[in-house]
Design a protein around this motif. Structure first.
Motif, PDB file in Angstrom:
ATOM      1  N   ALA A 333       0.805  -1.216   0.000  1.00  0.00           N
ATOM      2  CA  ALA A 333       0.000   0.000   0.000  1.00  0.00           C
ATOM      3  C   ALA A 333       0.838   1.267   0.000  1.00  0.00           C
ATOM      4  CB  ALA A 333      -0.923   0.009   1.222  1.00  0.00           C
ATOM      5  N   LEU A 334       0.383   2.240  -0.749  1.00  0.00           N
ATOM      6  CA  LEU A 334       0.896   3.595  -0.686  1.00  0.00           C
ATOM      7  C   LEU A 334       0.064   4.404   0.296  1.00  0.00           C
ATOM      8  CD1 LEU A 334       1.516   4.553  -4.416  1.00  0.00           C
ATOM      9  CD2 LEU A 334       3.235   4.400  -2.629  1.00  0.00           C
ATOM     10  N   ARG A 335       0.669   5.446   0.849  1.00  0.00           N
ATOM     11  CA  ARG A 335      -0.048   6.397   1.687  1.00  0.00           C
ATOM     12  C   ARG A 335       0.324   7.793   1.232  1.00  0.00           C
ATOM     13  NH1 ARG A 335      -2.076   5.049   6.393  1.00  0.00           N
ATOM     14  NH2 ARG A 335      -1.485   7.023   7.349  1.00  0.00           N
ATOM     15  N   PRO A 336      -0.590   8.731   1.263  1.00  0.00           N
ATOM     16  CA  PRO A 336      -0.232  10.109   0.897  1.00  0.00           C
ATOM     17  C   PRO A 336       0.626  10.744   1.969  1.00  0.00           C
ATOM     18  CG  PRO A 336      -2.477  10.037   1.723  1.00  0.00           C
ATOM     19  CD  PRO A 336      -2.010   8.604   1.654  1.00  0.00           C
ATOM     20  N   GLY A 337       1.482  11.656   1.577  1.00  0.00           N
ATOM     21  CA  GLY A 337       2.352  12.333   2.519  1.00  0.00           C
ATOM     22  C   GLY A 337       3.790  11.882   2.360  1.00  0.00           C
ATOM     23  N   THR A 338       4.594  12.097   3.400  1.00  0.00           N
ATOM     24  CA  THR A 338       6.011  11.778   3.379  1.00  0.00           C
ATOM     25  C   THR A 338       6.273  10.512   4.182  1.00  0.00           C
ATOM     26  OG1 THR A 338       6.602  14.096   3.149  1.00  0.00           O
ATOM     27  CG2 THR A 338       8.315  12.625   3.959  1.00  0.00           C
ATOM     28  N   ILE A 339       6.945   9.556   3.570  1.00  0.00           N
ATOM     29  CA  ILE A 339       7.210   8.272   4.229  1.00  0.00           C
ATOM     30  C   ILE A 339       8.266   8.453   5.315  1.00  0.00           C
ATOM     31  CG2 ILE A 339       8.030   5.912   3.919  1.00  0.00           C
ATOM     32  CD1 ILE A 339       6.979   6.019   1.062  1.00  0.00           C
ATOM     33  N   THR A 340       7.922   8.060   6.547  1.00  0.00           N
ATOM     34  CA  THR A 340       8.879   8.114   7.657  1.00  0.00           C
ATOM     35  C   THR A 340       9.300   6.726   8.112  1.00  0.00           C
ATOM     36  OG1 THR A 340       7.071   8.207   9.273  1.00  0.00           O
ATOM     37  CG2 THR A 340       7.947  10.309   8.468  1.00  0.00           C
ATOM     38  N   GLU A 341       8.555   5.692   7.743  1.00  0.00           N
ATOM     39  CA  GLU A 341       8.923   4.319   8.085  1.00  0.00           C
ATOM     40  C   GLU A 341       8.331   3.383   7.045  1.00  0.00           C
ATOM     41  OE1 GLU A 341       8.400   1.066  11.751  1.00  0.00           O
ATOM     42  OE2 GLU A 341       7.802   3.170  12.021  1.00  0.00           O
ATOM     43  N   LEU A 342       9.102   2.370   6.656  1.00  0.00           N
ATOM     44  CA  LEU A 342       8.663   1.442   5.616  1.00  0.00           C
ATOM     45  C   LEU A 342       9.325   0.090   5.859  1.00  0.00           C
ATOM     46  CD1 LEU A 342       7.058   1.405   2.849  1.00  0.00           C
ATOM     47  CD2 LEU A 342       9.275   1.748   1.755  1.00  0.00           C
ATOM     48  N   SER A 343       8.555  -0.976   5.686  1.00  0.00           N
ATOM     49  CA  SER A 343       9.145  -2.312   5.772  1.00  0.00           C
ATOM     50  C   SER A 343      10.334  -2.416   4.825  1.00  0.00           C
ATOM     51  CB  SER A 343       8.120  -3.375   5.398  1.00  0.00           C
ATOM     52  OG  SER A 343       7.068  -3.423   6.328  1.00  0.00           O
TER      53      SER A 343
END
Length: 469
Positions: A333-343
């Motif tokens: 999944a994508l989320r709007p905004g700025t990614i701060t943590e990702l698997s």
């Protein structure tokens, strides 16, 4: 070696393997104004106001051909297919001509031809004005599915439950207009299961066909936090045989001589129903998944047939890279905004049965734009011995995947908290649980990761599909 022109809208960044294909010693690009900086130095780029304008695209192709003779036209993305067919027809180049490309992209013309050939479809009708759209919807009864005749990635496709929702769809961009003059209205199917069927055609015969079953129907889930997932069915599976027969009939009805195809089929209480078919590689990680299990390289076959060559260099596909009976993949999944943590890739690769992990996003990336049916932060491929096991392993991936974002203007330095959720349906209380609306960028994007604290100032990454949509 050959010279080809690639037709690509401004909303797409082609994969590196298209820009650097070994069969091409020269590649020229036709894209829309303002997007030349996306292409490497040394690549000739012509720009047009819109790739939908076939005459403008033809003029650009003519300028390119005047400098260096053309051997083919590449159009791996839906919106470039009609113009590619037009250029091929006028300049006498191989690949699907304008009539064939129109039948594979204009959903109303497509459905008319398929219905005339006896293929099973849901009841449908074309409409050329808002009044006609409303009238056809009333005739079929609510709910109905509405879509523009031209379009890709499920953009502007909607299920509307009543007249108010239909009016909102029309006002939001669905209304017929000169550039896209036909809307398709169809009775909503009671979808029990949905399949995609991906094929390779040469000299009018289907040379390869793979049927996959979606984990859940795609329509209605776009933007809900669950990118599509699917798994391939073995060749002796009865559902594969039934869908493959529909694929062969669709190819014959629409007159494709050589190329690659992507067919969508619904399983309903009344049997199988053909939804749509395209003459391009499937979107997202579908080509990679098929290459992994069967050895069929859909992107390479697309390039080869666009140059008038046989789809497979040695007459048959390369060997499969796994002996798993079932191979599945799912988007992250994508989320709007700025990614701060990702698997991480390592975390996902350690899950049961995982064969491959590809991440398109990084911590610090800012996500904005429009969502398509293949939109994802990356893809995970799994192998299994049984159908039940492949579904369980894909469910495990979805449950384990995590993404945390800071919506623009919120977070530690803004007006609201950071938020996090797993890959499943959005939580209504999340401050950024709005529909994510951009496609996954090409994994070859050379831009270095942006530090999280600097992310609010970073521009959004350009929209791209992993291969096609």
């Amino acid at each position: 070696m050959a010279h080809a022109v690639l037709i690509c809208s401004g909303a797409r960044v082609p994969a590196a393997r298209l820009l650097d294909h070994p069969l091409l010693d020269r590649l020229s690009i036709i894209t829309e104004h303002g997007h030349t900086a996306r292409y490497p130095d040394g690549v000739a780029v012509e720009t047009v106001g819109s790739v939908h304008d076939v005459d403008e695209v033809l003029a650009a192709a003519w300028r390119i051909a005047g400098r260096h003779p053309l051997d083919g036209v590449l159009a791996p993305y839906e919106v470039g297919l009609p113009a590619a067919g037009y250029v091929r027809t006028v300049l006498g180049l191989p690949g699907p001509d304008f009539t064939t490309a129109t039948l594979f992209t204009n959903k109303h013309a497509m459905k008319q031809r398929l219905a005339a050939a006896g293929l099973p479809l849901m009841p449908f009708a074309g409409a050329h004005s808002d009044a006609q759209v409303r009238a056809r919807a009333v005739e079929f009864g609510w709910p109905v599915v509405v879509k523009p005749a031209y379009g890709g990635g499920s953009k502007d496709v909607a299920v509307v439950a009543d007249a108010a929702e239909l009016d909102a769809w029309l006002a939001g961009g669905g209304s017929p207009r000169p550039r896209n003059p036909t809307a398709v209205v169809e009775r909503r199917a009671d979808i029990l299961v949905e399949y995609h069927c991906d094929g390779v055609v040469h000299d009018g015969a289907v040379r390869s066909v793979v049927t996959s079953r979606y984990l859940e129907p795609v329509l209605g889930r776009i933007g809900q936090g669950d990118p599509y997932g699917s798994y391939q069915l073995p060749s002796d599976h009865p559902e594969h045989r039934a869908v493959a027969e529909l694929h062969a009939a669709a190819v014959a009805a629409l007159g494709l001589r050589s190329g690659v195809t992507h067919l969508e089929v619904f399983g309903t209480p009344d049997g199988l129903r053909v939804s749509e078919v395209a003459c391009r590689p499937g979107g997202g990680a579908i080509p990679a998944a098929i290459h992994l299990r069967s050895g069929v390289d859909l992107v390479d076959a697309c390039v080869r047939t666009s140059l008038g060559l046989p789809p497979f260099p040695d007459g048959t596909p390369a060997p499969a890279r796994t002996d798993a009976r079932y191979v599945g993949h799912c988007g992250l999944a994508l989320r709007p905004g700025t990614i701060t943590e990702l698997s991480t890739e390592a975390e996902l690769a350690a899950l049961p049965g995982v064969l491959d992990v590809v991440l398109h996003q990084r911590v610090g990336d800012r996500i904005a734009g429009h969502i398509y049916s293949a939109s994802a932060a990356g893809f995970v491929h799994v192998g299994a011995d049984t159908e039940e096991e492949v579904r369980e392993r894909l469910a495990t991936v979805r449950a384990a995947y995590r993404i945390r974002t800071r919506p623009d203007g919120t977070g530690p330095d803004g007006t609201g908290p950071e938020s996090t959720r797993p890959e499943g349906p959005p939580a209504s209380a999340a401050p950024d649980s709005t529909v994510p609306d951009r496609t996954a960028p090409d994994a070859t994007d050379p831009r270095p990761p942006t530090p999280d604290h600097a992310a609010p100032a970073a521009p959004a990454r350009p929209v791209a599909e992993a291969v096609a949509s």
